[in-house]
Motif scaffolding. Structure first.
Motif, PDB file in Angstrom:
ATOM      1  N   GLU A 548       8.183  32.696 -16.889  1.00 39.89           N
ATOM      2  CA  GLU A 548       8.768  32.091 -18.085  1.00 39.89           C
ATOM      3  C   GLU A 548      10.116  31.458 -17.769  1.00 39.89           C
ATOM      4  OE1 GLU A 548       9.223  33.252 -22.792  1.00 39.89           O
ATOM      5  OE2 GLU A 548       9.490  34.834 -21.283  1.00 39.89           O
ATOM      6  N   ARG A 549      10.273  30.214 -18.163  1.00 38.34           N
ATOM      7  CA  ARG A 549      11.522  29.494 -17.941  1.00 38.34           C
ATOM      8  C   ARG A 549      12.597  29.995 -18.911  1.00 38.34           C
ATOM      9  NH1 ARG A 549      10.904  27.305 -12.976  1.00 38.34           N
ATOM     10  NH2 ARG A 549       9.137  25.864 -12.872  1.00 38.34           N
ATOM     11  N   PHE A 550      13.856  29.858 -18.481  1.00 37.40           N
ATOM     12  CA  PHE A 550      14.960  30.348 -19.290  1.00 37.40           C
ATOM     13  C   PHE A 550      15.004  29.671 -20.657  1.00 37.40           C
ATOM     14  CE2 PHE A 550      19.535  29.977 -20.483  1.00 37.40           C
ATOM     15  CZ  PHE A 550      19.740  31.313 -20.800  1.00 37.40           C
ATOM     16  N   GLY A 551      14.846  28.343 -20.690  1.00 38.24           N
ATOM     17  CA  GLY A 551      14.882  27.638 -21.971  1.00 38.24           C
ATOM     18  C   GLY A 551      13.779  28.085 -22.906  1.00 38.24           C
ATOM     19  N   ASP A 552      12.570  28.276 -22.364  1.00 42.43           N
ATOM     20  CA  ASP A 552      11.454  28.748 -23.183  1.00 42.43           C
ATOM     21  C   ASP A 552      11.733  30.146 -23.723  1.00 42.43           C
ATOM     22  OD1 ASP A 552      10.179  26.397 -22.454  1.00 42.43           O
ATOM     23  OD2 ASP A 552       9.025  27.337 -20.848  1.00 42.43           O
ATOM     24  N   PHE A 553      12.319  30.987 -22.859  1.00 40.12           N
ATOM     25  CA  PHE A 553      12.623  32.353 -23.289  1.00 40.12           C
ATOM     26  C   PHE A 553      13.646  32.367 -24.423  1.00 40.12           C
ATOM     27  CE2 PHE A 553      15.425  36.055 -23.056  1.00 40.12           C
ATOM     28  CZ  PHE A 553      14.508  37.088 -23.240  1.00 40.12           C
ATOM     29  N   CYS A 554      14.648  31.513 -24.339  1.00 42.45           N
ATOM     30  CA  CYS A 554      15.682  31.486 -25.383  1.00 42.45           C
ATOM     31  C   CYS A 554      15.068  31.254 -26.764  1.00 42.45           C
ATOM     32  CB  CYS A 554      16.713  30.399 -25.082  1.00 42.45           C
ATOM     33  SG  CYS A 554      17.813  30.777 -23.691  1.00 42.45           S
ATOM     34  N   ILE A 555      14.010  30.470 -26.802  1.00 47.48           N
ATOM     35  CA  ILE A 555      13.347  30.211 -28.078  1.00 47.48           C
ATOM     36  C   ILE A 555      12.430  31.375 -28.456  1.00 47.48           C
ATOM     37  CG2 ILE A 555      11.651  28.717 -29.211  1.00 47.48           C
ATOM     38  CD1 ILE A 555      12.935  26.406 -27.615  1.00 47.48           C
ATOM     39  N   ARG A 556      11.614  31.836 -27.510  1.00 49.29           N
ATOM     40  CA  ARG A 556      10.692  32.939 -27.821  1.00 49.29           C
ATOM     41  C   ARG A 556      11.438  34.194 -28.246  1.00 49.29           C
ATOM     42  NH1 ARG A 556       8.643  37.337 -25.442  1.00 49.29           N
ATOM     43  NH2 ARG A 556       9.650  36.957 -23.426  1.00 49.29           N
ATOM     44  N   ALA A 557      12.594  34.449 -27.612  1.00 46.19           N
ATOM     45  CA  ALA A 557      13.366  35.654 -27.926  1.00 46.19           C
ATOM     46  C   ALA A 557      14.222  35.508 -29.175  1.00 46.19           C
ATOM     47  CB  ALA A 557      14.251  36.016 -26.729  1.00 46.19           C
ATOM     48  N   GLY A 558      14.219  34.334 -29.780  1.00 41.22           N
ATOM     49  CA  GLY A 558      14.949  34.141 -31.027  1.00 41.22           C
ATOM     50  C   GLY A 558      16.432  33.888 -30.855  1.00 41.22           C
ATOM     51  N   MET A 559      16.872  33.584 -29.629  1.00 41.50           N
ATOM     52  CA  MET A 559      18.295  33.290 -29.434  1.00 41.50           C
ATOM     53  C   MET A 559      18.677  31.954 -30.069  1.00 41.50           C
ATOM     54  SD  MET A 559      19.257  34.712 -25.639  1.00 41.50           S
ATOM     55  CE  MET A 559      17.804  34.163 -24.766  1.00 41.50           C
ATOM     56  N   VAL A 560      17.753  31.009 -30.061  1.00 40.86           N
ATOM     57  CA  VAL A 560      17.937  29.730 -30.757  1.00 40.86           C
ATOM     58  C   VAL A 560      16.605  29.338 -31.380  1.00 40.86           C
ATOM     59  CG1 VAL A 560      19.822  28.867 -29.318  1.00 40.86           C
ATOM     60  CG2 VAL A 560      17.465  28.393 -28.665  1.00 40.86           C
ATOM     61  N   ARG A 561      16.662  28.578 -32.463  1.00 43.49           N
ATOM     62  CA  ARG A 561      15.449  28.015 -33.043  1.00 43.49           C
ATOM     63  C   ARG A 561      15.087  26.729 -32.331  1.00 43.49           C
ATOM     64  NH1 ARG A 561      15.812  25.923 -37.640  1.00 43.49           N
ATOM     65  NH2 ARG A 561      18.072  25.996 -37.938  1.00 43.49           N
ATOM     66  N   GLU A 562      13.805  26.507 -32.164  1.00 43.29           N
ATOM     67  CA  GLU A 562      13.354  25.295 -31.497  1.00 43.29           C
ATOM     68  C   GLU A 562      13.699  24.067 -32.333  1.00 43.29           C
ATOM     69  OE1 GLU A 562       9.289  23.359 -29.540  1.00 43.29           O
ATOM     70  OE2 GLU A 562       9.181  25.210 -30.717  1.00 43.29           O
ATOM     71  N   VAL A 563      14.162  23.026 -31.674  1.00 46.51           N
ATOM     72  CA  VAL A 563      14.402  21.744 -32.324  1.00 46.51           C
ATOM     73  C   VAL A 563      13.119  20.934 -32.202  1.00 46.51           C
ATOM     74  CG1 VAL A 563      15.771  19.626 -32.335  1.00 46.51           C
ATOM     75  CG2 VAL A 563      16.856  21.800 -31.738  1.00 46.51           C
ATOM     76  N   THR A 564      12.464  20.666 -33.304  1.00 49.44           N
ATOM     77  CA  THR A 564      11.176  19.971 -33.270  1.00 49.44           C
ATOM     78  C   THR A 564      11.312  18.458 -33.329  1.00 49.44           C
ATOM     79  OG1 THR A 564      10.984  20.244 -35.674  1.00 49.44           O
ATOM     80  CG2 THR A 564       9.945  21.925 -34.268  1.00 49.44           C
ATOM     81  N   GLU A 565      12.450  17.966 -33.787  1.00 48.50           N
ATOM     82  CA  GLU A 565      12.715  16.531 -33.754  1.00 48.50           C
ATOM     83  C   GLU A 565      14.215  16.302 -33.847  1.00 48.50           C
ATOM     84  OE1 GLU A 565      12.173  14.060 -37.315  1.00 48.50           O
ATOM     85  OE2 GLU A 565      10.977  15.720 -38.112  1.00 48.50           O
ATOM     86  N   GLY A 566      14.649  15.133 -33.402  1.00 49.26           N
ATOM     87  CA  GLY A 566      16.074  14.854 -33.319  1.00 49.26           C
ATOM     88  C   GLY A 566      16.814  14.984 -34.623  1.00 49.26           C
ATOM     89  N   ARG A 567      16.166  14.593 -35.730  1.00 46.55           N
ATOM     90  CA  ARG A 567      16.853  14.634 -37.018  1.00 46.55           C
ATOM     91  C   ARG A 567      17.226  16.053 -37.444  1.00 46.55           C
ATOM     92  NH1 ARG A 567      12.892  10.451 -40.159  1.00 46.55           N
ATOM     93  NH2 ARG A 567      11.390  11.510 -38.789  1.00 46.55           N
ATOM     94  N   LEU A 568      16.630  17.048 -36.804  1.00 39.96           N
ATOM     95  CA  LEU A 568      16.932  18.444 -37.123  1.00 39.96           C
ATOM     96  C   LEU A 568      17.911  19.063 -36.131  1.00 39.96           C
ATOM     97  CD1 LEU A 568      13.288  19.626 -37.927  1.00 39.96           C
ATOM     98  CD2 LEU A 568      14.993  18.682 -39.502  1.00 39.96           C
ATOM     99  N   PHE A 569      18.408  18.273 -35.179  1.00 39.45           N
ATOM    100  CA  PHE A 569      19.242  18.804 -34.109  1.00 39.45           C
ATOM    101  C   PHE A 569      20.525  19.441 -34.640  1.00 39.45           C
ATOM    102  CE2 PHE A 569      22.605  18.327 -30.898  1.00 39.45           C
ATOM    103  CZ  PHE A 569      22.010  18.922 -29.795  1.00 39.45           C
ATOM    104  N   ASN A 570      21.130  18.855 -35.651  1.00 37.38           N
ATOM    105  CA  ASN A 570      22.421  19.325 -36.140  1.00 37.38           C
ATOM    106  C   ASN A 570      22.321  20.439 -37.167  1.00 37.38           C
ATOM    107  OD1 ASN A 570      24.012  17.495 -34.598  1.00 37.38           O
ATOM    108  ND2 ASN A 570      23.449  15.849 -36.009  1.00 37.38           N
ATOM    109  N   GLU A 571      21.108  20.875 -37.496  1.00 33.88           N
ATOM    110  CA  GLU A 571      20.973  21.978 -38.434  1.00 33.88           C
ATOM    111  C   GLU A 571      21.469  23.269 -37.805  1.00 33.88           C
ATOM    112  OE1 GLU A 571      16.991  22.301 -39.798  1.00 33.88           O
ATOM    113  OE2 GLU A 571      17.100  20.528 -41.079  1.00 33.88           O
ATOM    114  N   SER A 572      22.168  24.078 -38.568  1.00 33.61           N
ATOM    115  CA  SER A 572      22.698  25.340 -38.054  1.00 33.61           C
ATOM    116  C   SER A 572      21.601  26.401 -38.032  1.00 33.61           C
ATOM    117  CB  SER A 572      23.868  25.805 -38.914  1.00 33.61           C
ATOM    118  OG  SER A 572      23.473  25.964 -40.257  1.00 33.61           O
TER     119      SER A 572
END
Length: 572
Positions: A548-572
């Protein structure tokens, strides 16, 4: 490019007084000439005195800068800033002959502070060039069949191309197409030749720029060619990406991706990075028609009132992807074919010696943050004097000594050893790092990048070693401002400058550039950055799944929410 000027809606339907000042400046520039010539002759100042000329020179591949380390002291002494210039070379696909390398080396030693900078778009930058050295340097490039046309400005920037040696069976064909596209989309104005080469002006008209017109593109436009399985060019970060599709018989054509872009502005939620969308497939014979159609849509519909919203990504989101695709197809007079299957597995470089099926050897040399100076500059000059192949600049700021014949390999190795160029203690994470220049030369920098990232990585290396993660490839990228020249928003760890010593920290990008990351810390210093990374690495070391890659893990482990499109990038 020769599309009829009547299709340029921005030239015929929008009064200039309703557009932003840069659009008026371009329209009144006499096709990028302005008063650059007379400004170069002004001996009173080290700068180009007219502010419009400073902007126009970007189209010529030149940025006026000053030494920011000296700015405050010179202000106290009531002296003008220590003006100097950055010059960026147009080098399609990052391919450079040994003769060209030797000329670049000569020019860097004579005019560029005895240093070259390899960029994230596979080309060279000269820094510390004084005003009276601009013409000699550009004329020297011309002697080596190089130029700086459209290396900056509101036009098509340098065209990128995958350089992974493992892709070399198709590399030559795709690299040639990248150069053909680059030559096709650059501005046609003769002003460059008049100002820098001293050529006489001939009669001109609106047809001097049959495609671009008087106002060129709304903003910069980036094109890149990727050869799967390597996504070293970060094709999803390009305004227009061509993904090569081949089979046993050779190149079949390209999947087309549109709308990528990294730049954003802090505290401006209407700006955001965006990944490109794959919209279809074209055969190689339709490549130029496709490039011209895509650029034409952005030229005609890009925002020319608000430069913060002028990139192609915003045009797509405002108009809708389906509408943009249909308009491109209308201009091509043919629909896209269905996109073909492909996969990427990395966006990094393969270091050391690699032998390809043609019997040639390729040596990839790690060059931290692309800075070539001192013994490294000397050693590469020595190699260029004996090498019979070429050099390839990678999108990760490294260098490939390419096409080495079996009988020449020992001689190249001897020079590498003599100058100790192979004695690199570079860790895995260091080899997967990128930094922009930032201080002291970039006028947009808010914080350090090139000068700071190596030291920060040293501290991160110790942390990874303690947790048993030293051999885990993790991508890390740093920019001195939010503009994202180092493509930080698709890194597994991204850092963008906010103020001296302060950065935004992002986690969760895709290992091969397929996903945006998300901010977890805003405007923080080193202590907070290392603290956040320590927590993330500890969790990763203890809870990751096999492979498992580090970036993938950060999302699976809930450390960050996945950004599904650019317009949602700035959401907290």
């Amino acid at each position: 490019m020769n599309e009829n000027a009547k299709s340029r809606e921005h030239d015929i339907s929008q009064p200039l007084d309703r557009l932003n000042p840069d659009e008026r400046m371009k329209a009144e520039s006499d096709f990028l000439r302005g008063t650059i010539g007379s400004g170069l002759g002004d001996k009173i100042t080290g700068a180009v005195p007219d502010a419009s000329d400073v902007k126009l020179m970007k189209f010529h591949g030149i940025y006026q800068q000053d030494d920011r380390d000296l700015r405050d002291e010179r202000r106290r002494q009531k002296l003008e800033p220590a003006y100097q210039f950055m010059i960026r070379v147009r080098l399609p696909g990052g391919v450079c002959s040994t003769a060209q390398w030797l000329k670049l080396d000569e020019l860097a030693r004579a005019h560029g502070g005895e240093t070259l900078r390899l960029t994230t778009r596979q080309t060279f930058q000269f820094h510390w060039v004084l005003k009276d050295r601009l013409r000699p340097l550009i004329q020297g490039l011309h002697e080596a069949l190089l130029d700086t046309i459209a290396a900056c400005g509101d036009d098509s920037r340098g065209v990128m191309c995958t350089v992974d040696p493992a892709c070399s069976s198709m590399h030559a064909e795709v690299a040639a197409l990248a150069k053909r596209v680059s030559d096709h989309v650059i501005p046609r104005t003769r002003g460059y030749h008049e100002i820098w080469y001293g050529e006489e002006r001939v009669a001109t008209s609106e047809q001097e720029e049959p495609f671009y017109g008087r106002t060129y593109m709304p903003r910069k436009f980036k094109i890149g060619f990727a050869l799967p399985p390597s996504n070293d060019i970060d094709v999803y970060a390009q305004d227009l990406g061509f993904i090569a599709i081949g089979d046993k018989t050779g190149l079949r054509g390209f999947n087309v991706a549109i709308g990528g872009g990294m730049g954003r502005t802090d505290k401006a939620p209407q700006t955001y990075p965006r990944l490109a969308d794959v919209i279809g497939f074209v055969t190689a014979d339709r490549l130029l028609d496709c490039a011209e159609a895509v650029m034409g849509v952005q030229r005609d519909y890009g925002d020319r009132k608000d430069r913060q919203r002028a990139r192609f990504k915003y045009t797509i989101d405002d108009k809708g992807l389906d509408w943009i695709k249909g308009e491109i197809e209308r201009r091509m007079s043919a629909p896209f074919e269905t996109a073909r299957p492909f996969h990427f597995d990395s966006n990094g470089d393969r270091f050391g010696w690699v032998k390809t099926e043609d019997g040639r050897w390729h040596f990839t040399l790690f060059i931290e943050n692309g800075r070539v100076s001192g013994p490294l500059l000397d050693g590469l000059r020595a190699i260029a004097r004996i090498h019979h192949g070429a050099f390839r600049l990678t999108p990760n700021q490294n260098l490939i000594i390419a096409g080495v014949a079996e009988e020449d390999k020992a001689a190249i190795e001897a020079v590498l050893d003599e100058y100790r160029l192979t004695e690199q203690a570079a860790s895995v994470i260091r080899r997967n790092s990128i930094a922009c220049v930032a201080f002291p030369t970039c006028g947009l920098a808010m914080a350090e990048s090139e000068r700071y990232l190596p030291g920060l990585i040293t501290k991160i290396e110790a942390m990874l070693g303690q947790k048993g993660l030293a051999d885990e490839p993790i991508t890390i990228r740093m920019s001195g401002c939010p503009n994202g020249c180092s493509r930080p928003y698709i890194a597994e760890i991204g850092l963008t400058g906010r103020a001296p010593g302060k950065y935004n920290l992002y986690l969760g990008g895709g290992f091969h550039g397929q996903r945006l990351n998300r901010m977890i810390c805003e405007n923080v210093g080193e202590e907070a950055i290392l603290g956040a990374l320590d927590q993330a690495f500890t969790k990763y070391a203890n809870e990751r799944e096999n492979g498992e890659r580090f970036g993938d893990f950060c999302i699976r482990a809930g450390m960050v929410r996945e950004v599904t499109e650019g317009r949602l990038f700035n959401e907290s």
